[in-house]
Design a protein around this motif. Structure first.
Motif, PDB file in Angstrom:
ATOM      1  N   SER A  34      13.153  62.600  32.942  1.00  0.00           N
ATOM      2  CA  SER A  34      11.696  63.265  32.776  1.00  0.00           C
ATOM      3  C   SER A  34      11.718  64.542  33.630  1.00  0.00           C
ATOM      4  O   SER A  34      12.369  64.948  34.528  1.00  0.00           O
ATOM      5  CB  SER A  34      10.780  62.258  33.479  1.00  0.00           C
ATOM      6  OG  SER A  34      10.635  60.900  32.983  1.00  0.00           O
ATOM      7  N   LYS A  67       4.689  67.314  36.485  1.00  0.00           N
ATOM      8  CA  LYS A  67       3.541  66.807  35.804  1.00  0.00           C
ATOM      9  C   LYS A  67       2.458  67.667  35.879  1.00  0.00           C
ATOM     10  O   LYS A  67       1.912  67.854  36.732  1.00  0.00           O
ATOM     11  CB  LYS A  67       3.352  65.215  35.877  1.00  0.00           C
ATOM     12  CG  LYS A  67       4.488  64.325  36.193  1.00  0.00           C
ATOM     13  CD  LYS A  67       5.345  64.289  34.539  1.00  0.00           C
ATOM     14  CE  LYS A  67       6.343  63.344  34.782  1.00  0.00           C
ATOM     15  NZ  LYS A  67       6.927  63.394  33.471  1.00  0.00           N
ATOM     16  N   ASN A  83       9.060  67.085  27.175  1.00  0.00           N
ATOM     17  CA  ASN A  83      10.192  66.503  26.848  1.00  0.00           C
ATOM     18  C   ASN A  83      11.611  67.549  27.160  1.00  0.00           C
ATOM     19  O   ASN A  83      11.203  68.460  27.108  1.00  0.00           O
ATOM     20  CB  ASN A  83      10.136  66.485  25.087  1.00  0.00           C
ATOM     21  CG  ASN A  83      11.392  65.774  24.725  1.00  0.00           C
ATOM     22  OD1 ASN A  83      12.053  64.711  25.405  1.00  0.00           O
ATOM     23  ND2 ASN A  83      12.083  66.521  23.794  1.00  0.00           N
TER      24      ASN A  83
END
Length: 465
Positions: free
Chosen positions: A196, A200, A210
């Motif tokens: 990941s 974020k 992605n």
């Protein structure tokens, strides 16, 4: 420009439900000579069994030129061509060696001297490289032909010995970073488990978070930006720059008879900005906006622009950021932060195959929106089904390399999408595993044109009455 018309052929060995946009292109675009040359090309065309080949046409010309050009006798006929081949063969040799070493390190868990690095594996790699090497050589032939036709100049990195790629310390640093990344990438690929991204954010589109290609940090770190060029050129054994330079062909044709200083160009999703330096080197006075969504990649693009400006423009003030003739814009392709009809040229390279279908369509509309009437739009990206018959049954496998939207992309009729956005199809260029499509924006929108014709017809009818 040399063109040819190719009769569509129904490809075999692929699911019948698939569509072949490469064949649909034949009906919409003028065909650059490269399209026919690559359509049915395979490695054995350049490396035939027994050393014999009965090739005809452009491909036969290429094979003969390659055999002559890479020998001392043939190369010395033209010193510029000799320099081109010397530089590019050395370039491919370096990236091939780097690929072999990187693969050994990746397979041995980080130790280049482990038992897994056996002569048998080396023999397999060398044998397997025959196909990619044929692609490389034919791509270099095409690149040199474009230069000979005056479409663009010799690559500035080849011409400039002070380029940092000739600095051993710079090369070693990038190579070492690549080796470490190759090991991590292969571990993730083997486990089918991408990392990941560390950041974020609701400010970033979901698809952008992605980690494409299983790369560390996705597009969201300075380390990722610094290693990108080395990684992709290693994947393509040094031919990526030559493939991207296909974009310069429609740019040259559009700029003929125009003053670049009076125009504005936009590169969408420019990444590290390496290609932008080729645009600036051919048209130094063309104001260029370099855009991307990643601030880390834009920082690398800024560094590349400054390096070009210092070495090739002699520090001359060209406007834009720091006099480089480039501005830098952080923006997504599907919502470009620019007014309607604000650029004469809009182009994008290697973006669309990484977009979800709905976002791809939005990006098409945005490129059509920001280009001026009479302007040029150019898209360069991966080949699609129907472009290369030899790859039709295998092309989808690239999607396994954490490319979730690739299988949809290779079946997307790009010409139709751009036409629906109000553009007209212009020219298609094929360059190995890359295709370039160019489009023009009508000076009068199609709907207005129809209305004018209808009014004219109506008035003529009234006069007759």
């Amino acid at each position: 420009m040399a063109t040819s018309v190719t009769t569509p052929v129904t490809p075999a060995a692929t699911p019948a439900a698939m569509t072949y946009p490469g064949l649909n292109d034949d009906l919409r675009f003028q065909q650059h000579w490269s399209v026919a040359m690559w359509r049915d090309f395979k490695a054995s065309d350049l490396f035939p069994e027994g050393g014999n080949s009965s090739l005809t046409g452009r491909l036969g010309e290429a094979a003969r030129s390659l055999r002559e050009g890479v020998t001392a006798t043939g190369a010395l006929k033209n010193i510029d061509h000799a320099r081109y081949w010397a530089y590019h063969v050395s370039r491919t040799s370096f990236f091939l060696l780097q690929a072999i070493v990187g693969l050994f390190i990746a397979q041995s868990g980080g130790s280049a001297g482990s038992a897994s690095a056996t002569p048998t594996k080396l023999e397999t790699i060398v044998t397997g490289a025959r196909g990619p090497l044929a692609e490389v050589l034919l791509m270099y032939y095409q690149d040199l032909q474009n230069i000979k036709e005056g479409k663009y100049g010799f690559p500035w990195d080849m011409e400039t010995v002070r380029h940092r790629q000739f600095n051993p310390l710079f090369v070693l640093q990038r190579a070492a970073a690549f080796m470490g990344e190759a090991r991590l990438t292969m571990q993730r690929k083997n486990a089918q488990q991408p990392d990941s991204v560390w950041l974020k954010s609701g400010l970033l589109p979901q698809y952008y978070q992605n980690t494409f290609h299983y790369q560390t940090d996705g597009w969201l770190s300075a380390d990722s930006a610094k290693i990108y060029e080395t990684s992709t050129e290693t994947l393509f054994l040094g031919r990526q720059d030559a493939m991207q330079r296909c974009t310069l062909v429609p740019l040259h044709d559009y700029l003929q008879g125009r003053d670049p200083a009076q125009l504005r160009a936009l590169e969408v999703a420019a990444g590290t900005g390496r290609f932008a330096t080729y645009v600036k080197d051919n048209w130094p006075t063309l104001p260029l906006t370099v855009s991307d969504l990643s601030p880390y990649y834009l920082a690398e693009a800024r560094s590349n622009a400054k390096h070009w400006h210092q070495l090739r423009a002699g520090g001359a003030w060209l406007g834009g950021a720091e006099g480089t003739g480039c501005d830098f814009l952080q923006t997504p392709a599907e919502k470009i932060d620019a007014p309607d009809a604000s650029f004469d040229i809009v182009y994008s390279i290697y973006l669309f195959h990484e977009l979800p279908p709905a976002i791809l369509r939005a990006a098409v509309r945005e490129m059509a929106r920001v280009v001026k009437p009479g302007g040029l739009v150019v898209l360069t990206d991966s080949q699609q089904l129907g472009d290369r018959s030899v790859f039709n049954s295998e092309m989808h496998k690239f999607g396994d390399f954490n490319e979730p939207y690739y299988r949809a992309y290779i079946q997307t009729d790009l010409g139709q999408l751009f036409e629906e956005a109000g553009l007209t199809c212009d020219t298609k260029v094929q360059g190995s595993s890359t295709k370039t499509l160019s489009f023009r924006k009508p000076t009068v929108p199609a709907t207005e044109g129809r209305a004018i014709l209808e009014r004219s017809f109506s008035m003529d009818s009234m006069d007759e009455e």
